[in-house]
Design an enzyme around this catalytic site. Structure first.
Site, mmCIF file in Angstrom:
data_model
loop_
_atom_site.group_PDB
_atom_site.id
_atom_site.type_symbol
_atom_site.label_atom_id
_atom_site.label_comp_id
_atom_site.label_asym_id
_atom_site.label_seq_id
_atom_site.Cartn_x
_atom_site.Cartn_y
_atom_site.Cartn_z
ATOM 1 N N ASN A 89 1.243 -1.253 0.236
ATOM 2 C CA ASN A 89 -0.162 -0.483 -0.210
ATOM 3 C C ASN A 89 0.555 1.181 0.313
ATOM 4 O O ASN A 89 0.583 2.346 -0.274
ATOM 5 C CB ASN A 89 -0.808 0.030 1.037
ATOM 6 C CG ASN A 89 -2.049 -0.665 1.295
ATOM 7 O OD1 ASN A 89 -2.774 -0.383 0.352
ATOM 8 N ND2 ASN A 89 -2.066 -2.573 1.432
ATOM 9 N N MET A 118 1.034 -2.819 12.413
ATOM 10 C CA MET A 118 -0.184 -3.826 12.901
ATOM 11 C C MET A 118 0.105 -3.447 14.530
ATOM 12 O O MET A 118 0.368 -4.525 15.103
ATOM 13 C CB MET A 118 0.575 -5.296 13.123
ATOM 14 C CG MET A 118 1.297 -5.320 11.117
ATOM 15 S SD MET A 118 -1.050 -5.632 10.168
ATOM 16 C CE MET A 118 -1.593 -6.760 10.913
ATOM 17 N N ARG A 119 -0.093 -2.348 15.002
ATOM 18 C CA ARG A 119 -0.070 -2.058 16.241
ATOM 19 C C ARG A 119 -1.351 -1.137 16.355
ATOM 20 O O ARG A 119 -1.724 -0.264 15.911
ATOM 21 C CB ARG A 119 0.818 -0.581 16.702
ATOM 22 C CG ARG A 119 2.572 -1.981 16.627
ATOM 23 C CD ARG A 119 3.604 -1.436 17.739
ATOM 24 N NE ARG A 119 3.591 -0.702 18.887
ATOM 25 C CZ ARG A 119 3.955 -1.406 19.755
ATOM 26 N NH1 ARG A 119 3.948 -2.779 19.702
ATOM 27 N NH2 ARG A 119 3.622 -0.810 21.204
ATOM 28 N N HIS A 125 -8.387 -1.079 5.576
ATOM 29 C CA HIS A 125 -8.839 -2.467 5.871
ATOM 30 C C HIS A 125 -8.910 -3.102 5.283
ATOM 31 O O HIS A 125 -10.012 -2.452 4.427
ATOM 32 C CB HIS A 125 -9.685 -1.930 7.587
ATOM 33 C CG HIS A 125 -9.399 -3.418 7.924
ATOM 34 N ND1 HIS A 125 -8.757 -4.354 8.803
ATOM 35 C CD2 HIS A 125 -10.884 -4.328 7.568
ATOM 36 C CE1 HIS A 125 -9.316 -5.335 8.954
ATOM 37 N NE2 HIS A 125 -10.859 -5.184 9.200
HETATM 38 C C1 GRF Z 1 -2.812 -4.681 3.713
HETATM 39 O O1 GRF Z 1 -4.130 -5.930 2.940
HETATM 40 C C2 GRF Z 1 -4.182 -3.566 4.803
HETATM 41 O O2 GRF Z 1 -5.447 -3.175 4.009
HETATM 42 C C3 GRF Z 1 -3.686 -4.176 5.873
HETATM 43 O O3 GRF Z 1 -2.870 -4.777 6.316
HETATM 44 C C4 GRF Z 1 -2.614 -4.825 5.019
HETATM 45 C C5 GRF Z 1 -0.679 -4.290 4.055
HETATM 46 O O4 GRF Z 1 -0.255 -4.542 2.952
HETATM 47 N N1 GRF Z 1 -4.126 -3.284 6.779
HETATM 48 P P1 GRF Z 1 0.744 -4.017 2.746
HETATM 49 O O5 GRF Z 1 1.662 -4.309 3.674
HETATM 50 O O6 GRF Z 1 0.363 -2.744 2.274
HETATM 51 O O7 GRF Z 1 1.306 -4.654 1.540
#
Ligand code: GRF
Length: 201
Positions: free
Chosen positions: A14, A90-91, A109
């Site tokens: 992303n 992830m926090r 999300h």
């Molecule tokens: C994505 O699926 C996003 O929606 C979620 O975590 C994942 C991250 O993927 N919050 P990346 O690291 O951006 O490839």
């Protein structure tokens, strides 16, 4: 110029989609001022460095959440960040962090919220048996995957899908949705009334 700060913990696809959208002129007047990760070995951090961006690891290990978050807030301020984009971070953010950037933190999300908040949303949706899932870009508040919704994109669950295939197709939509949502927020042409995000022309 609007300074974005990206927070990530993983592969960073992303983040890369945002960086490419900026380069393609799809998010006018924006630049990535800093990429921060709680994990020094996050592939997304290496990808940021490879692009010549400022990439900072602020490890959480052995520290209280509020203290760790204060260091991140200080780093974001140091780089004059106006808009924080969580991209696979992830926090959970502490209330102090959310308040420091109130209304200026976005998250993506991989489900159509409010369905399937939390971890492994694509697996949750697949196993629940929904026929349509998707992704949501939303403002961050103090509850997990909860703030006002800016943008959603739907993805059908196809016969023969497994959770992985579904996640891959959702991810393609995430990349489009996040860049579009950031462009809208950066433009300032919106209002938030209660939970409702209202675009303005
Ligand atoms: C994505 O699926 C996003 O929606 C979620 O975590 C994942 C991250 O993927 N919050 P990346 O690291 O951006 O490839």
């Amino acid at each position: 110029m609007h300074n974005l700060g990206i927070l990530l913990s993983g592969r960073g696809s992303n983040f890369l989609a945002i960086a490419e959208a900026i380069e393609a002129g799809k998010i006018p007047d924006a630049r990535i001022a800093v990429v921060i990760s709680n994990l020094a070995d996050a592939p997304g951090l290496a990808a940021a460095r490879a692009r010549g961006l400022t990439a900072v690891a602020i490890e959480a290990r052995g520290r209280k959440r509020a203290e760790h978050d204060q260091e991140i807030v200080a780093c974001l301020r140091e780089h004059q960040v106006e808009l924080v984009c969580l991209a696979g971070y992830m926090r959970l953010l502490s209330p102090g962090f959310v308040q420091a950037f109130a209304g200026r933190i976005l998250n993506i999300h991989p489900s159509l919220l409010p369905a399937f908040p939390g971890l492994d949303a694509q697996v949750q949706a697949f196993e629940y048996g929904v026929q349509v899932s998707g992704c949501t870009v939303h403002f961050v508040d103090e509850q997990l995957d909860h703030g006002p919704i800016i943008s959603q994109r739907a993805v059908r669950v196809e016969p023969g899908d497994d959770a992985h295939a579904l996640a891959e197709r959702i991810l393609e939509q995430e990349h489009l949705a996040y860049a579009e949502a950031i462009a809208r927020v950066v433009s300032g042409k919106y209002a938030v009334v209660g939970r409702r995000y209202l675009p303005r022309s």
